[in-house]
Design a protein around this motif. Structure first.
Motif, mmCIF file in Angstrom:
data_model
loop_
_atom_site.group_PDB
_atom_site.id
_atom_site.type_symbol
_atom_site.label_atom_id
_atom_site.label_comp_id
_atom_site.label_asym_id
_atom_site.label_seq_id
_atom_site.Cartn_x
_atom_site.Cartn_y
_atom_site.Cartn_z
ATOM 1 N N ASP A 482 -89.903 42.339 55.109
ATOM 2 C CA ASP A 482 -90.178 41.261 56.049
ATOM 3 C C ASP A 482 -89.454 41.498 57.368
ATOM 4 O OD1 ASP A 482 -87.545 40.612 55.433
ATOM 5 O OD2 ASP A 482 -88.109 38.971 54.110
ATOM 6 N N TYR A 483 -88.635 42.565 57.422
ATOM 7 C CA TYR A 483 -87.918 42.909 58.648
ATOM 8 C C TYR A 483 -87.843 44.418 58.761
ATOM 9 C CZ TYR A 483 -83.980 43.390 61.907
ATOM 10 O OH TYR A 483 -83.176 43.732 62.963
ATOM 11 N N ILE A 484 -88.336 44.964 59.871
ATOM 12 C CA ILE A 484 -88.252 46.392 60.148
ATOM 13 C C ILE A 484 -87.776 46.581 61.576
ATOM 14 C CG2 ILE A 484 -89.536 48.548 60.411
ATOM 15 C CD1 ILE A 484 -91.467 47.588 58.264
ATOM 16 N N ASN A 485 -86.683 47.338 61.737
ATOM 17 C CA ASN A 485 -86.148 47.621 63.071
ATOM 18 C C ASN A 485 -85.990 49.131 63.213
ATOM 19 O OD1 ASN A 485 -84.865 47.777 65.510
ATOM 20 N ND2 ASN A 485 -83.256 46.301 65.025
ATOM 21 N N LEU A 486 -86.858 49.734 64.039
ATOM 22 C CA LEU A 486 -86.820 51.166 64.325
ATOM 23 C C LEU A 486 -86.506 51.411 65.798
ATOM 24 C CD1 LEU A 486 -90.017 52.292 62.355
ATOM 25 C CD2 LEU A 486 -87.681 52.042 61.498
ATOM 26 N N SER A 487 -85.949 50.454 66.474
ATOM 27 C CA SER A 487 -85.749 50.545 67.926
ATOM 28 C C SER A 487 -84.687 51.574 68.293
ATOM 29 C CB SER A 487 -85.341 49.172 68.470
ATOM 30 O OG SER A 487 -84.076 48.783 67.948
ATOM 31 N N GLY A 488 -84.755 52.027 69.551
ATOM 32 C CA GLY A 488 -83.728 52.908 70.080
ATOM 33 C C GLY A 488 -83.691 54.276 69.430
ATOM 34 N N ASN A 489 -84.857 54.843 69.109
ATOM 35 C CA ASN A 489 -84.937 56.196 68.572
ATOM 36 C C ASN A 489 -85.799 57.053 69.489
ATOM 37 O OD1 ASN A 489 -83.539 56.478 65.807
ATOM 38 N ND2 ASN A 489 -84.548 54.482 65.654
ATOM 39 N N ASP A 490 -86.337 58.141 68.958
ATOM 40 C CA ASP A 490 -87.177 59.043 69.746
ATOM 41 C C ASP A 490 -88.536 59.203 69.077
ATOM 42 O OD1 ASP A 490 -87.591 60.674 71.984
ATOM 43 O OD2 ASP A 490 -87.095 62.493 70.854
ATOM 44 N N LEU A 491 -89.031 58.120 68.501
ATOM 45 C CA LEU A 491 -90.308 58.150 67.793
ATOM 46 C C LEU A 491 -91.461 58.249 68.788
ATOM 47 C CD1 LEU A 491 -89.470 55.368 65.201
ATOM 48 C CD2 LEU A 491 -89.446 57.845 64.827
ATOM 49 N N SER A 492 -92.491 58.952 68.421
ATOM 50 C CA SER A 492 -93.607 59.201 69.349
ATOM 51 C C SER A 492 -94.936 58.966 68.651
ATOM 52 C CB SER A 492 -93.522 60.635 69.888
ATOM 53 O OG SER A 492 -93.539 61.571 68.831
ATOM 54 N N GLU A 493 -95.992 59.293 69.385
ATOM 55 C CA GLU A 493 -97.383 59.111 68.965
ATOM 56 C C GLU A 493 -97.698 57.619 68.805
ATOM 57 O OE1 GLU A 493 -98.978 61.833 66.148
ATOM 58 O OE2 GLU A 493 -97.561 63.436 66.681
ATOM 59 N N THR A 494 -98.605 57.267 67.928
ATOM 60 C CA THR A 494 -99.133 55.897 67.911
ATOM 61 C C THR A 494 -98.492 55.057 66.813
ATOM 62 O OG1 THR A 494 -100.931 56.558 66.431
ATOM 63 C CG2 THR A 494 -101.349 56.685 68.801
ATOM 64 N N ILE A 495 -98.689 53.745 66.937
ATOM 65 C CA ILE A 495 -98.215 52.806 65.918
ATOM 66 C C ILE A 495 -99.209 52.808 64.763
ATOM 67 C CG2 ILE A 495 -97.673 50.386 65.433
ATOM 68 C CD1 ILE A 495 -97.050 50.045 68.402
ATOM 69 N N PRO A 496 -98.770 53.046 63.536
ATOM 70 C CA PRO A 496 -99.713 53.022 62.397
ATOM 71 C C PRO A 496 -100.393 51.657 62.281
ATOM 72 C CG PRO A 496 -97.596 53.955 61.735
ATOM 73 C CD PRO A 496 -97.403 53.376 63.107
ATOM 74 N N PRO A 497 -101.702 51.598 62.215
ATOM 75 C CA PRO A 497 -102.389 50.302 62.105
ATOM 76 C C PRO A 497 -101.938 49.479 60.913
ATOM 77 C CG PRO A 497 -103.947 52.043 62.657
ATOM 78 C CD PRO A 497 -102.651 52.719 62.341
ATOM 79 N N CYS A 498 -101.556 50.144 59.819
ATOM 80 C CA CYS A 498 -101.144 49.397 58.633
ATOM 81 C C CYS A 498 -99.865 48.602 58.873
ATOM 82 C CB CYS A 498 -100.944 50.345 57.446
ATOM 83 S SG CYS A 498 -99.592 51.547 57.655
ATOM 84 N N LEU A 499 -99.078 49.033 59.867
ATOM 85 C CA LEU A 499 -97.781 48.390 60.098
ATOM 86 C C LEU A 499 -97.951 46.965 60.592
ATOM 87 C CD1 LEU A 499 -94.808 49.108 59.840
ATOM 88 C CD2 LEU A 499 -94.834 49.890 62.204
ATOM 89 N N VAL A 500 -98.914 46.718 61.474
ATOM 90 C CA VAL A 500 -99.102 45.366 62.003
ATOM 91 C C VAL A 500 -99.949 44.506 61.074
ATOM 92 C CG1 VAL A 500 -98.894 46.226 64.358
ATOM 93 C CG2 VAL A 500 -101.162 45.956 63.354
ATOM 94 N N ASN A 501 -100.409 45.119 59.986
ATOM 95 C CA ASN A 501 -101.247 44.380 59.037
ATOM 96 C C ASN A 501 -100.507 44.090 57.737
ATOM 97 O OD1 ASN A 501 -103.687 43.127 58.324
ATOM 98 N ND2 ASN A 501 -104.425 44.957 57.271
ATOM 99 N N MET A 502 -99.173 44.306 57.719
ATOM 100 C CA MET A 502 -98.379 44.038 56.520
ATOM 101 C C MET A 502 -98.247 42.530 56.338
ATOM 102 S SD MET A 502 -95.353 46.914 56.757
ATOM 103 C CE MET A 502 -94.530 46.253 55.303
ATOM 104 N N SER A 503 -98.674 42.039 55.216
ATOM 105 C CA SER A 503 -98.668 40.594 54.988
ATOM 106 C C SER A 503 -97.262 40.029 54.847
ATOM 107 C CB SER A 503 -99.474 40.264 53.732
ATOM 108 O OG SER A 503 -98.937 40.931 52.595
#
Length: 869
Positions: A482-503
Motif C-alpha cells: 500500500d506504500y511504495i517509495n522509489l524516489s531519488g534514484n536513477d531509474l529510467s524508461e517508462t512507468i509499468p502500467p501495472c503499477l498504477v493499477n494496483m488495487s
C-alpha cells in the motif's frame, strides 16, 4: 410406665409433624419471596435522582468536541429509575448512588461547591473525565464525598490550585488529574495528607522537589507523577517503600543518579524514569535480580546516563520491556547478555554503543522487537539470524557497510536499515517468495544496480535516495504494497502500467528519477490511491484522464516534467484532493471556463502550484473560490492536520515564495499549508478583489505574469498571509495601506512593477529590504532610502540630495540612453540624457513615470485589440 411414656412421645411427634405440614407452605412462600427480593434491582431513591437531575440541569450538553457524539446524560429523564435506566449510574441495594461515570458526555459549564453532585454522599467511584468545566477551580466540596475510592478528573478542563481538602478523602485508592493546567501547594504537605492512594496521572500539577515519603504510613503501591515539573534527585526513601508496585516519574526535570536499590524492591513491576535529566552510571554489582522479582518494564529512555550497560538489567526473570535509548551508554555488548525472557529491547540513540557482530548461534526465546538505531554498528550482528520470534529489527542510521545479508530476508517481518552505507545485496536474484517480510526500509543508502526481486508479502517498501538504476521491475506489482517509495534514484524508461493499477496501493512516490514517456492512463475503477509523487522526471504527453477514478486522492505531484495538456478540470470530482502540484510543465490554455454550475469543484484543495507553465487568460480566482479550505476564516494559524499512517521522512519539493528559494516540506505538512502559486505564466488582466476571500492563504505568488491594474485592498483580509509575491508584472497605483495590518508577513515582493506613492510603514513593512520594492521608480519611503515629498498629493519621491550636490558626470552623449527603447522610448531616452548632462535629477523620476504611463497605454491598447480579435 414405659408404655405410657412411649405413647406420650408418639403423640408429641404426631403433633410436631402436623404443625410442620401446616407452616411449610408459608416457609416456602417466604423463602421464595426473600429470594425474589434479593434478585430484584434496587429502586432509585427520590433524593438521589433529584440531585442527579439538578446536576444535569446546571450544565449545557455539547457533544461536538467529544470523542464520541453521545452523552450519557441524555438517558436521564424524570419519572424513570436512575438505578436501572440511566447511563453511567450505579446504585447499591438500598437505592443510593455509589458509582457515577459521565466521562466524555459533552458536559460544558462551571461547577462549584453548591452543586448537588456533592449531596451524593454514598459515591465511591466518580468519573468526570473528558468534559469541559470551563477552567473552573476544582471544588473543595469533593471532600464531602468521604466514601470515594476512585476519582477521575482527567482532561476535564479544571484549572487553578488543587484544593488541599482533596487529601481528606481517606478511602481514596486511585486519583487521576492529568492533562489540565493545575497547580498545587508544597508537594510534601500534599503527599503527607493524601494517605496511601494509588496516584495515577497527576500530570502538570506539581513543581519543586519530589516528596520524600519517609513516613511509615505512606506505603504507596502505585505512584504516577509523570508529566510534571519536579526537579532535584529521586529520594533514597523511595527504595524503602517495599510495597511499591509501580513508580512512574516520566517527563519531569529530575537530575542526579538512579538509585540502584529501586531495582531490588520485591514487588516492583514497573519503573518509568524516561524523559528526565538523570546522569551517572548503573553499576552491575548493585543490581541483584531475585528469582521472584515481578519486574516487567524498565524505561530509562531520554536521560543522560552513561557508562557500560550492566548485564544484570537483562536478568530479571519476568522482564518483558527494556528501554535504555537516547542516553550515552557505550561499549560493545556481548549478545549472550540478551538471553532471557525479554520481548522488547530499545537501545537506540546511544551513539557509542555497539554489538559484537560475530555469528553467535544463540536464541533469545521470546525476543520480538529490537531497536538499535543511531548507534555505532558497522556490521549487522550475526546472532539476529537465529531469532525465531523476531518481528521488528531497526538498525537505521548506523555505519553499516558492504552487503545486505541474504538470511535477513527470512528472519523478520519489519526491517529498517535506512540511512547507512550499504551498497549491494548478497544475492540480488534470489527468490524471496517464502519471506514473511512485511515492511522494508532501505532508503538513504548507496545501493546500486537494478532493484532486486522483492517478497510478495511486502506491504510497505522504501528504496528512496539510493543509486538504483534501470527499469522499475514489473514484479513489484506482485506485492501487496500500500506504500511504495522509489524516489531519488536513477531509474529510467517508462512507468509499468501495472503499477498504477494496483488495487492495494495508497501511496506511490517515483519522484526525482529519469522516467520517460507518458503516465499510464489505466488507474482502475476501484483505484484507492491517496498520494502520487511523479515530480522531477522527464514524463511527457497528456495528463491521464483515469486519475479521476481515484476518488480518495489527496495529493497529486506531477511537477518538473514535460507534460503537455490543458488544466485538468476532470479532477474536479476528487472531493478529498488537497494538493495539486503541476509546476514546470508545458500546460497551457485558460483555467475556469469548464466550471460547473453547482460550484463544487475541488472542495478541499488548499495547495495549488501551477507555476512555470503557459497558462493564459484571467487569474482563475472565481474558479478556485469553491475550495472551502482556502476560503474559510480560520481562527488558528493552521487548520486541522489530517491523520496519516505514513510517517516516513520522505519529502517533496514545493516552491513557496519564502525568500525566493525552493523549500522541501515533509509530506504531511501538506495538511497545514495553504498555498496558491500561479507565477511564471502568461496570466493577464487585473487581480480581482475576490482574492480577499481566500482567507486562509499563507503563501501567494502571482509573480512573472502580465497583470495590470492596482493591488486590491482586499489582500488585507488575508490575515494568515506570510509571503505574497506580486513582482515582475505591470501593476500600477499605490501599495494599499491595508497590507500594513498583516502581522504574519515574513516576505513581501512587489519589485519590478509601476507602483507609486509612499510605502506603508509600521508593523512588518519596516523590516523589508529595498529588494522588495526595487524597480518601482514611483515609490518612496525609508525602505528605499528615498524621501517622500510632503507637498505633493501623491507623495512623489524627492532627491536625497539637492541638485547642486550631485557630482559632475561625463558630458559625452551616450546613445545607449537614446536607444533604450522604441517609439516613445527614444524620446524619453533623449530626455534622460538631457537631465544627466544638465545635472538636474530632480524631475527625472516624474519623467520615468511618464514613460511608464505611455508604455502602459500602448500595452493596454494592444491587449484590447487581442481581446477583440
Amino acid at each position: 410406665m414405659k408404655s405410657h411414656l412411649f405413647l406420650h412421645n408418639l403423640c408429641l411427634l404426631f403433633m410436631l409433624s402436623l404443625l410442620l405440614l401446616l407452616i411449610l407452605p408459608q416457609l416456602i412462600s417466604f423463602s421464595s419471596a426473600s429470594s425474589n427480593s434479593n434478585t430484584k434491582s434496587p429502586s432509585c431513591l427520590h433524593n438521589q435522582s433529584s440531585a442527579l437531575l439538578q446536576f444535569k440541569a446546571s450544565f449545557t450538553i455539547d457533544v461536538s468536541y467529544a470523542l464520541t457524539p453521545f452523552s450519557k446524560l441524555w438517558s436521564w429523564k424524570a419519572n424513570t429509575d436512575c438505578c436501572t435506566s440511566w447511563d453511567g449510574v450505579t446504585c447499591d441495594d438500598f437505592g443510593f448512588v455509589i458509582g457515577l461515570n459521565v466521562s466524555d458526555s459533552g458536559i460544558v459549564g462551571n461547577i462549584n461547591s453548591n452543586n448537588t453532585l456533592f449531596n451524593l454522599y454514598h459515591l465511591q467511584n466518580l468519573n468526570l473525565a473528558f468534559n469541559d468545566f470551563n477552567s473552573s477551580s476544582i471544588p473543595a466540596a469533593f471532600s464531602h464525598l468521604r466514601r470515594l475510592t476512585h476519582l477521575n478528573l482527567s482532561a476535564a478542563s479544571f484549572s487553578g490550585q488543587i484544593p488541599l481538602e482533596i487529601t481528606q478523602l481517606k478511602c481514596m485508592k486511585e486519583l487521576h488529574m492529568d492533562s489540565m493546567d493545575l497547580t498545587i501547594g508544597p508537594a510534601e504537605d500534599w503527599f503527607r495528607a493524601i494517605g496511601s492512594a494509588e496516584l495515577h496521572n497527576l500530570q502538570n500539577a506539581f513543581t519543586g522537589p519530589l516528596p520524600s515519603l519517609e513516613s511509615p504510613s505512606k506505603t504507596f503501591r502505585w505512584l504516577d507523577l509523570s508529566f510534571n515539573r519536579f526537579t532535584g534527585s529521586i529520594p533514597a526513601s523511595y527504595a524503602n517503600n517495599r510495597l511499591l508496585r509501580a513508580l512512574k516519574l516520566s517527563n519531569n526535570l529530575l537530575t542526579g543518579t538512579v538509585p540502584s536499590s529501586l531495582f531490588n524492591l520485591p514487588f516492583l513491576e514497573t519503573i518509568l524514569l524516561d524523559g528526565n535529566q538523570l546522569t551517572g552510571e548503573l553499576h552491575d554489582d548493585e543490581i541483584s535480580p531475585i528469582s521472584s522479582s515481578p519486574l516487567y518494564e524498565i524505561n530509562l529512555n531520554q536521560n543522560r546516563l552513561g557508562g557500560p550497560i550492566p548485564p544484570s538489567l537483562f536478568k530479571f526473570p519476568n522482564l518483558q520491556l527494556l528501554n535504555l535509548g537516547s542516553n550515552s551508554f557505550h561499549g560493545v555488548l556481548d549478545p549472550h547478555v540478551f538471553v532471557s525472557n525479554i520481548t522488547s529491547i530499545d537501545l537506540s540513540n546511544n551513539t557509542m554503543l555497539s554489538i559484537d557482530p560475530s555469528d553467535i548461534a544463540i536464541n533469545v526465546s521470546q525476543l520480538s522487537n529490537f531497536y538499535f538505531s543511531n548507534c555505532n554498528l558497522s556490521k549487522i550482528p550475526g546472532f539476529f539470524r537465529y531469532q525465531e520470534k523476531l518481528k521488528n529489527l531497526h538498525l537505521s542510521n548506523n555505519h553499516l557497510q558492504g552487503k545486505m545479508p541474504e538470511w535477513i530476508w527470512n528472519v523478520v517481518e519489519n526491517l529498517d536499515l535506512s540511512s547507512n552505507s550499504l551498497v549491494e545485496f548478497e544475492d540480488p536474484l534470489s527468490d524471496h517468495s517464502l519471506s514473511t517480510l512485511n515492511t522494508l526500509f532501505l532508503s538513504n543508502n548507496n545501493f546500486e544496480g537494478p532493484i532486486p526481486i522483492l517478497p510478495s508479502s511486502l506491504t510497505y517498501v522504501s528504496l528512496a535516495n539510493n543509486k538504483f538504476s534501470g527499469t522499475i521491475p514489473p514484479t513489484i506489482c506482485n506485492t501487496s504494497c500500500d506504500y511504495i517509495n522509489l524516489s531519488g534514484n536513477d531509474l529510467s524508461e517508462t512507468i509499468p502500467p501495472c503499477l498504477v493499477n494496483m488495487s492495494s496501493l495508497l501511496v506511490l512516490d517515483l519522484s526525482r528519477n529519469r522516467l520517460q514517456g507518458n503516465i499510464p492512463d489505466n488507474f482502475g475503477d476501484q483505484c484507492g490511491m491517496a498520494r502520487i509523487f511523479f515530480g522531477g522526471n522527464q514524463l511527457e504527453g497528456p495528463l491521464p484522464r483515469s486519475l479521476a477514478n481515484c476518488t480518495y486522492m489527496e495529493v497529486i505531484d506531477l511537477g518538473n516534467n514535460q507534460i503537455s495538456d490543458i488544466f485538468p478540470f476532470w479532477l474536479e470530482d476528487l472531493e478529498e484532493l488537497q494538493a495539486l502540484m503541476l509546476r514546470s510543465n508545458r500546460l497551457h490554455g485558460t483555467i475556469g471556463h469548464h466550471r460547473r454550475l453547482n460550484n463544487s469543484s475541488f472542495p478541499k484543495l488548499h495547495i495549488v502550484d501551477l507555476s512555470s507553465n503557459k497558462f493564459t487568460g484571467q487569474l482563475p480566482m472565481e474558479y478556485l473560490r469553491t475550495s472551502k479550505v482556502m476560503t474559510m476564516n480560520t481562527k488558528d494559524d493552521t487548520h486541522q492536520v489530517i491523520n496519516s499512517s505514513y510517517n516516513e521522512d520522505y519529502k517533496f519539493s514545493l516552491m513557496v515564495p519564502n525568500k525566493g528559494q525552493e523549500l522541501d516540506y515533509v509530506v504531511d505538512l501538506i495538511s497545514i499549508l495553504n498555498v496558491l502559486d500561479l507565477s511564471s505564466n502568461q496570466f493577464e488582466g487585473e487581480i480581482p478583489e475576490l482574492v480577499g476571500e481566500f482567507k486562509s492563504l499563507a503563501a501567494l505568488n502571482f509573480s512573472h505574469n502580465n497583470l495590470i491594474g492596482e493591488i486590491p485592498s482586499s489582500l488585507g483580509n488575508l490575515k494568515h498571509l506570510q509571503s505574497p509575491d506580486l513582482s515582475n508584472n505591470d501593476l500600477a497605483g499605490e501599495i494599499p495601506s491595508e497590507l500594513a495590518s498583516l502581522t504574519f508577513l515574513s516576505v513581501f515582493n512587489v519589485s519590478l512593477n509601476h507602483l507609486v506613492g509612499r510605502i506603508p510603514s509600521g508593523t512588518q513593512f519596516d523590516t523589508f529590504s529595498r529588494n522588495s520594492f526595487q524597480g518601482n521608480l514611483g515609490l518612496c519611503g525609508s525602505q528605499l532610502q528615498i524621501q517622500c515629498n510632503p507637498k505633493t498629493r501623491d507623495d512623489a519621491p524627492t532627491s536625497e540630495k539637492p541638485p547642486s550636490s550631485i557630482e559632475n558626470s561625463s558630458s559625452d552623449f551616450d546613445w545607449r540612453f537614446a536607444l533604450a527603447g522604441c517609439g516613445s522610448g527614444i524620446i524619453i531616452g533623449v530626455v534622460i540624457e538631457h537631465f544627466i548632462l544638465t545635472k538636474n535629477m530632480y524631475y527625472l523620476a516624474k519623467v520615468l513615470a511618464m514613460e511608464r504611463f505611455i508604455n502602459e497605454s500602448y500595452r493596454q491598447r494592444a491587449r484590447r485589440r487581442r481581446w477583440r480579435n
